[in-house]
Design a protein around this motif. Structure first.
Motif, PDB file in Angstrom:
ATOM      1  N   PRO A  63       0.802  -1.234   0.000  1.00  0.00           N
ATOM      2  CA  PRO A  63       0.000   0.000   0.000  1.00  0.00           C
ATOM      3  C   PRO A  63       0.836   1.286   0.000  1.00  0.00           C
ATOM      4  N   LEU A  64       2.136   1.163   0.276  1.00  0.00           N
ATOM      5  CA  LEU A  64       3.009   2.334   0.331  1.00  0.00           C
ATOM      6  C   LEU A  64       3.622   2.663  -1.023  1.00  0.00           C
ATOM      7  N   ARG A  65       3.637   1.686  -1.925  1.00  0.00           N
ATOM      8  CA  ARG A  65       4.285   1.869  -3.230  1.00  0.00           C
ATOM      9  C   ARG A  65       3.591   2.958  -4.045  1.00  0.00           C
ATOM     10  N   VAL A  74      -3.196   3.347   5.305  1.00  0.00           N
ATOM     11  CA  VAL A  74      -2.598   2.441   6.291  1.00  0.00           C
ATOM     12  C   VAL A  74      -1.820   3.187   7.373  1.00  0.00           C
ATOM     13  N   LEU A  75      -1.425   4.429   7.111  1.00  0.00           N
ATOM     14  CA  LEU A  75      -0.731   5.217   8.134  1.00  0.00           C
ATOM     15  C   LEU A  75      -1.707   5.989   9.025  1.00  0.00           C
ATOM     16  N   GLU A  83       9.807   6.851  11.090  1.00  0.00           N
ATOM     17  CA  GLU A  83       9.461   6.144  12.324  1.00  0.00           C
ATOM     18  C   GLU A  83       8.049   5.566  12.259  1.00  0.00           C
ATOM     19  N   HIS A  84       7.091   6.349  11.731  1.00  0.00           N
ATOM     20  CA  HIS A  84       5.723   5.836  11.626  1.00  0.00           C
ATOM     21  C   HIS A  84       5.619   4.735  10.571  1.00  0.00           C
ATOM     22  N   VAL A  85       6.399   4.852   9.505  1.00  0.00           N
ATOM     23  CA  VAL A  85       6.433   3.772   8.513  1.00  0.00           C
ATOM     24  C   VAL A  85       6.961   2.496   9.159  1.00  0.00           C
ATOM     25  N   TYR A  88       4.234   0.918  11.312  1.00  0.00           N
ATOM     26  CA  TYR A  88       3.232   0.261  10.474  1.00  0.00           C
ATOM     27  C   TYR A  88       3.743  -1.105   9.985  1.00  0.00           C
ATOM     28  N   ILE A  89       4.977  -1.146   9.464  1.00  0.00           N
ATOM     29  CA  ILE A  89       5.510  -2.408   8.942  1.00  0.00           C
ATOM     30  C   ILE A  89       5.684  -3.429  10.068  1.00  0.00           C
ATOM     31  N   ALA A  90       6.162  -2.988  11.231  1.00  0.00           N
ATOM     32  CA  ALA A  90       6.299  -3.906  12.371  1.00  0.00           C
ATOM     33  C   ALA A  90       4.948  -4.498  12.746  1.00  0.00           C
ATOM     34  N   ASP A  91       3.909  -3.674  12.755  1.00  0.00           N
ATOM     35  CA  ASP A  91       2.568  -4.168  13.089  1.00  0.00           C
ATOM     36  C   ASP A  91       2.101  -5.220  12.088  1.00  0.00           C
TER      37      ASP A  91
END
Length: 120
Positions: A63-65, A74-75, A83-85, A88-91
């Motif tokens: 979804p970030l591409r 998604v953010l 940091e917020h990216v 999101y990826i860790a989640d």
């Protein structure tokens, strides 16, 4: 202890707000690195399957591409910082790692020499 990492790439635009001032929107070629650790190898001599971890990361970054991260759903309206990216990826990734392995870090590079590292 063993460590395995995979990385994914995406291009996206953002304009971070810093001290109440909005940056001019600009693009980066982002890189995301997922680092997983664990104490033992499986019967195939693997900590985990690289291909599965790569697929999980690819699903998270899809979804970030080519997105404007300021409006990317998604953010959830958060300031689109590296940091917020990473959060999101860790989640997205953390529940795909089976114990005793664990997600050690997510490293987001938004520009050369500019990284945010999350240790969830």
């Amino acid at each position: 202890m063993f460590e395995v990492s995979v990385e994914g790439h995406f291009r996206a635009e953002h304009a971070v707000t810093v001290s109440g001032v909005d940056e001019t929107p600009h693009f980066h070629d982002w890189k995301a690195v997922v680092l997983v650790s664990g104490p033992t190898l499986d019967e195939d001599g693997l900590l985990l399957d690289f291909l599965k971890l790569e697929a999980d990361l690819d699903k998270a970054i899809a979804p970030l591409r080519d997105a404007d991260l300021n409006t990317c759903q998604v953010l959830q309206g958060k300031n689109p910082s590296a940091e917020h990216v990473a959060i999101y990826i860790a989640d997205c990734i953390k529940n795909t790692i089976l114990p005793p392995n664990k997600l050690d870090s997510i490293t987001i590079t938004e520009a050369p020499h500019c990284k945010a590292i999350l240790h969830p």
